[in-house]
Design a protein around this motif. Structure first.
Motif, PDB file in Angstrom:
ATOM      1  N   ALA A 135      61.820  -2.074  18.980  1.00 21.96           N
ATOM      2  CA  ALA A 135      61.343  -2.832  17.820  1.00 21.96           C
ATOM      3  C   ALA A 135      60.900  -1.888  16.702  1.00 21.96           C
ATOM      4  O   ALA A 135      61.195  -2.121  15.522  1.00 21.96           O
ATOM      5  N   ASN A 136      60.203  -0.821  17.055  1.00 23.31           N
ATOM      6  CA  ASN A 136      59.794   0.172  16.056  1.00 23.31           C
ATOM      7  C   ASN A 136      61.005   0.829  15.404  1.00 23.31           C
ATOM      8  O   ASN A 136      61.050   1.030  14.188  1.00 23.31           O
ATOM      9  N   GLN A 137      61.987   1.179  16.221  1.00 24.99           N
ATOM     10  CA  GLN A 137      63.187   1.828  15.702  1.00 24.99           C
ATOM     11  C   GLN A 137      63.932   0.921  14.738  1.00 24.99           C
ATOM     12  O   GLN A 137      64.367   1.349  13.669  1.00 24.99           O
ATOM     13  N   LEU A 158      49.432  -2.257  15.052  1.00 22.21           N
ATOM     14  CA  LEU A 158      49.010  -1.188  14.147  1.00 22.21           C
ATOM     15  C   LEU A 158      50.163  -0.233  13.840  1.00 22.21           C
ATOM     16  O   LEU A 158      50.313   0.240  12.711  1.00 22.21           O
ATOM     17  N   GLU A 159      50.993   0.054  14.849  1.00 23.26           N
ATOM     18  CA  GLU A 159      52.162   0.905  14.625  1.00 23.26           C
ATOM     19  C   GLU A 159      53.112   0.261  13.615  1.00 23.26           C
ATOM     20  O   GLU A 159      53.679   0.942  12.752  1.00 23.26           O
ATOM     21  N   LEU A 160      53.293  -1.047  13.729  1.00 22.22           N
ATOM     22  CA  LEU A 160      54.190  -1.752  12.815  1.00 22.22           C
ATOM     23  C   LEU A 160      53.636  -1.760  11.394  1.00 22.22           C
ATOM     24  O   LEU A 160      54.388  -1.644  10.423  1.00 22.22           O
ATOM     25  N   VAL A 161      52.327  -1.880  11.273  1.00 22.18           N
ATOM     26  CA  VAL A 161      51.719  -1.798   9.938  1.00 22.18           C
ATOM     27  C   VAL A 161      51.975  -0.426   9.329  1.00 22.18           C
ATOM     28  O   VAL A 161      52.286  -0.294   8.143  1.00 22.18           O
ATOM     29  N   ALA A 162      51.873   0.612  10.160  1.00 26.21           N
ATOM     30  CA  ALA A 162      52.136   1.966   9.683  1.00 26.21           C
ATOM     31  C   ALA A 162      53.579   2.132   9.248  1.00 26.21           C
ATOM     32  O   ALA A 162      53.883   2.951   8.381  1.00 26.21           O
ATOM     33  N   LEU A 163      54.484   1.358   9.845  1.00 31.31           N
ATOM     34  CA  LEU A 163      55.896   1.391   9.456  1.00 31.31           C
ATOM     35  C   LEU A 163      56.166   0.538   8.227  1.00 31.31           C
ATOM     36  O   LEU A 163      57.309   0.424   7.785  1.00 31.31           O
ATOM     37  N   ASP A 164      55.121  -0.099   7.694  1.00 30.13           N
ATOM     38  CA  ASP A 164      55.207  -0.843   6.436  1.00 30.13           C
ATOM     39  C   ASP A 164      56.043  -2.117   6.553  1.00 30.13           C
ATOM     40  O   ASP A 164      56.742  -2.494   5.618  1.00 30.13           O
ATOM     41  N   LYS A 203      62.755  -8.987   3.512  1.00 30.91           N
ATOM     42  CA  LYS A 203      61.449  -8.922   4.165  1.00 30.91           C
ATOM     43  C   LYS A 203      61.661  -8.628   5.652  1.00 30.91           C
ATOM     44  O   LYS A 203      62.566  -9.176   6.275  1.00 30.91           O
ATOM     45  N   VAL A 204      60.831  -7.759   6.212  1.00 32.08           N
ATOM     46  CA  VAL A 204      60.964  -7.365   7.613  1.00 32.08           C
ATOM     47  C   VAL A 204      59.816  -7.978   8.407  1.00 32.08           C
ATOM     48  O   VAL A 204      58.652  -7.673   8.163  1.00 32.08           O
ATOM     49  N   LEU A 205      60.142  -8.856   9.360  1.00 29.92           N
ATOM     50  CA  LEU A 205      59.168  -9.518  10.211  1.00 29.92           C
ATOM     51  C   LEU A 205      59.401  -9.055  11.647  1.00 29.92           C
ATOM     52  O   LEU A 205      60.539  -9.088  12.128  1.00 29.92           O
ATOM     53  N   VAL A 206      58.343  -8.637  12.339  1.00 32.17           N
ATOM     54  CA  VAL A 206      58.518  -8.050  13.665  1.00 32.17           C
ATOM     55  C   VAL A 206      57.529  -8.656  14.659  1.00 32.17           C
ATOM     56  O   VAL A 206      56.356  -8.845  14.341  1.00 32.17           O
ATOM     57  N   ARG A 207      58.041  -8.952  15.836  1.00 30.45           N
ATOM     58  CA  ARG A 207      57.211  -9.396  16.952  1.00 30.45           C
ATOM     59  C   ARG A 207      56.495  -8.192  17.546  1.00 30.45           C
ATOM     60  O   ARG A 207      57.125  -7.216  17.937  1.00 30.45           O
ATOM     61  N   ALA A 208      55.167  -8.258  17.609  1.00 28.26           N
ATOM     62  CA  ALA A 208      54.380  -7.140  18.150  1.00 28.26           C
ATOM     63  C   ALA A 208      54.033  -7.405  19.610  1.00 28.26           C
ATOM     64  O   ALA A 208      53.758  -8.544  19.998  1.00 28.26           O
ATOM     65  N   PHE A 209      54.034  -6.340  20.390  1.00 24.46           N
ATOM     66  CA  PHE A 209      53.729  -6.472  21.818  1.00 24.46           C
ATOM     67  C   PHE A 209      52.225  -6.655  22.039  1.00 24.46           C
ATOM     68  O   PHE A 209      51.796  -7.513  22.801  1.00 24.46           O
ATOM     69  N   ASP A 210      51.403  -5.839  21.385  1.00 26.05           N
ATOM     70  CA  ASP A 210      49.959  -5.928  21.543  1.00 26.05           C
ATOM     71  C   ASP A 210      49.306  -5.395  20.273  1.00 26.05           C
ATOM     72  O   ASP A 210      49.978  -5.105  19.279  1.00 26.05           O
ATOM     73  N   ARG A 211      47.997  -5.239  20.319  1.00 26.08           N
ATOM     74  CA  ARG A 211      47.259  -4.811  19.128  1.00 26.08           C
ATOM     75  C   ARG A 211      47.675  -3.413  18.673  1.00 26.08           C
ATOM     76  O   ARG A 211      47.871  -3.162  17.488  1.00 26.08           O
ATOM     77  N   GLU A 212      47.807  -2.505  19.630  1.00 23.08           N
ATOM     78  CA  GLU A 212      48.217  -1.145  19.295  1.00 23.08           C
ATOM     79  C   GLU A 212      49.606  -1.132  18.648  1.00 23.08           C
ATOM     80  O   GLU A 212      49.842  -0.436  17.670  1.00 23.08           O
ATOM     81  N   HIS A 213      50.495  -1.934  19.203  1.00 23.63           N
ATOM     82  CA  HIS A 213      51.841  -2.017  18.623  1.00 23.63           C
ATOM     83  C   HIS A 213      51.794  -2.608  17.222  1.00 23.63           C
ATOM     84  O   HIS A 213      52.519  -2.181  16.322  1.00 23.63           O
TER      85      HIS A 213
END
Length: 612
Positions: free
Chosen positions: A482-484, A509-515, A497-507
């Motif tokens: 998903a990050n890739q 935050l990673e997606l937010v960092a990926l903008d 627009k890029v919408l992503v399913r997050a696995f958990d809270r840490e993930h």
């Protein structure tokens, strides 16, 4: 060669190379034998021991090695330093164990074949060095490089590439020829260390500023030239230092793996990598000396079989000892049972140093080349007759190609199926891709058209219509993938627009960092509503239970915003966090739109709650 020196015969040679590949490779792929075996047979056909259209395969092989160099550069781009550090146990632990066991056993096998101890050791050490080009090509064709079993194989290959340096030093130590008192060796070590340090320094402080400067010039051909300069320059620097060209290119890729230009670099290098890698396989096919094979066929035939079987058994045993499954262990043993291109370097150096003689070099080279040629065929036979699970047919399943739509949904599991219903209810033009063949077939039975496509591949995203889509919904349950995909989408499809399913809270935050434009934790909303239902079951008033749930969403959104702020993510840009925002937005949680629905009739933006 210089342009003015190009003759008609040289042009004929180039046409012969391209023609042999164009004719043989499609035939072998159609027969299910793979492209590698097609290239090898084409090289044998037109080489000095076939039609004799070429008489010096070593010259071609030297140039074609750049294909392996570029292949490892592309792999390095996917190996971020943190990921590479995470593979350290596989690289140094698993790699050391496998190489040590295989070298000891293969030396014994070579001695049983009648080779002197010193020649047997050199032959075993060369055969241990698996062909990076063949294995990586086979893994790439199967799409296994990014999988855990593929990553273990890549780790071992990297360690084997590193091993060529101490092996060459060992050859010099074993040489019976007179040599200096050691001062020259220390000078060589100093040069190697300086070359390595120079490459690392350039990667850290020079490469990213260089590509930013070139990107500002907006000249695509200059970016391509710069990509080639980085790969070839890193290879040249390592060669000057007496190290592996391929490892130099790999290290350059790793140093650029955190760069925002890495996907562009991969796209620029890809055509050259494929062409030169094909040329490498052609040259290996040409290098098979049929006269040597005919003169020493009992030794060579028995050597190929004995060495491949012994190495495969050792690899299988090591894999099982390190707790790999039977299927994975067998697959690794079959893929890595051959010798590799670095064996040619080792054998040539050993002959020059007087460790082995010319006939031994010719025989050992023939054994390695035949093992490389047989590997694709052995892999095919093993996968056909020793299959542990039924082969999934692609009959009736269409691959993603030439598609288009307002929304591209990547992944159609439970999450994707639920989120798609709101879009389909409004007659939004939706394209769906997935890699689960059984799911695709099942979805078709319920009227859903799902195409086969891996969203981690940029070419598949283009073929799926990501370049014209207004929203890209990443609904897969693989966190790393998903990050890739999110990174690819953000970098190459700015109109969507890029919408992503997050696995958990840490993930998240990673997606937010990926903008990404929108993310939601896959279980958050369902858990909140489950808690609301539990309150109501205990007799709490429905309005009060709803108010408690809304307060939970608000507090969670505030905590998430503080975590984002603490991590200095997005540099204060507005953020949609995927759950109901606080009543009083913070600088990090200001809603970016009034409606979170995709309204096809009014052209609204894509966002909204997910969760299964």
């Amino acid at each position: 060669m210089a342009v003015e020196g190009t003759t008609g015969s040289e042009l004929v040679s180039i046409v012969a190379l391209l023609g042999a590949a164009v004719v043989m490779v499609p035939i072998f792929r159609r027969l299910g034998l793979g492209s590698v075996l097609g290239y090898l047979c084409a090289g044998l056909l037109i080489g000095p021991f076939g039609l004799r259209w070429f008489t010096d395969p070593q010259a071609i092989l030297h140039v074609a090695e750049l294909g392996v160099v570029m292949f490892l550069f592309v792999i390095g781009l996917e190996m971020r330093p943190s990921h590479l550090w995470g593979l350290r146990r596989e690289i140094f632990g698993l790699g050391t164990l496998q190489i040590g066991v295989c070298t000891a056993v293969l030396t014994g096998v070579a001695m049983l074949l009648g080779l002197p101890p010193r020649t047997a050791f050199i032959g075993a050490a060369g055969f241990v060095l698996t062909s990076t080009a063949i294995v990586m090509q086979l893994l790439s064709e199967r799409g296994d490089i990014a999988l855990p079993r593929g990553q273990k194989i890549v780790s071992i290959l990297l360690f084997e590439d590193l091993l060529i340096v101490p092996l060459l030093a060992l050859v010099a130590f074993l040489s019976p020829l007179p040599h200096d008192d050691g001062g020259g060796r220390w000078v060589g070590v100093a040069i190697a260390v300086a070359a390595l340090a120079g490459l690392v320094a350039a990667g850290i402080w020079l490469l990213n500023p260089l590509f930013r400067l070139l990107a500002a010039a907006k000249a695509r051909e200059v970016m391509t030239a710069a990509a080639l300069l980085v790969v070839l320059g890193a290879a040249l620097l390592m060669e000057i230092g007496g190290l592996s060209m391929a490892m130099g290119a790999f290290l350059a890729g790793v140093l650029l793996s955190e760069s925002t230009f890495r996907h562009q670099l991969e796209a620029d290098i890809e055509p050259f990598r494929g062409l030169l890698l094909g040329l490498f396989f052609l040259a290996v096919g040409m290098a098979l000396d049929l006269a040597v094979v005919a003169a020493n066929w009992p030794l060579i035939a028995s050597g190929v079989v004995a060495m491949m079987v012994a190495k495969g058994v050792c690899i299988y045993a090591v894999a099982r000892i390190t707790r790999s499954g039977r299927g994975e262990a067998l697959d690794r043993a079959v893929l890595m049972a051959q010798g590799g291109e670095f064996a040619f370097v080792l054998f040539a150096a050993a002959q020059m140093a007087g460790v082995i003689d010319s006939p031994a070099n010719a025989n050992l080279t023939a054994i390695v080349v035949l093992s490389m040629a047989l590997t694709p065929l052995v892999v095919l036979l093993v996968r056909r007759f020793v299959r542990t699970e039924a082969k999934l047919s692609m009959d009736g399943i269409d691959a993603a190609e030439g598609l288009g739509g307002s929304v591209l949904i990547i992944g159609f599991g439970r999450f994707g199926q639920v989120m798609s219903q709101a879009l389909l209810a409004r007659d939004v033009d939706v394209t769906i891709i997935d890699t689960d063949i059984e799911m695709i077939r099942s979805a078709g039975e319920f009227g859903f058209k799902v195409y086969y496509g891996d969203g981690r591949r940029l070419d598949v995203l283009h073929a799926s219509g990501a370049g014209t889509a207004r929203a890209l919904a990443v609904c897969i349950d693989d966190r790393a993938a998903a990050n890739q995909i999110a990174e690819l989408c953000h970098g190459h499809f700015p109109q969507a627009k890029v919408l992503v399913r997050a696995f958990d809270r840490e993930h998240a935050l990673e997606l937010v960092a990926l903008d990404v434009d929108y993310q939601i934790r896959e279980t958050f909303e369902s858990a909140v509503r489950f808690g609301q239902a539990a309150l109501e079951a205990l007799g709490v008033d429905a309005d009060e239970a709803a108010r408690v749930s809304e307060e939970m969403r608000r507090l969670d959104a505030e905590r998430f915003s503080l975590e984002v702020a603490a991590g200095d993510i997005r540099a204060g840009r507005p953020l949609i966090i995927g759950n109901t925002a606080p009543a009083t937005p913070t600088p990090f949680t200001t809603p970016r739109r009034e409606s979170q629905r995709l309204d096809a009739s009014t052209g609204g933006d894509a966002a909204g709650e997910g969760g299964t």
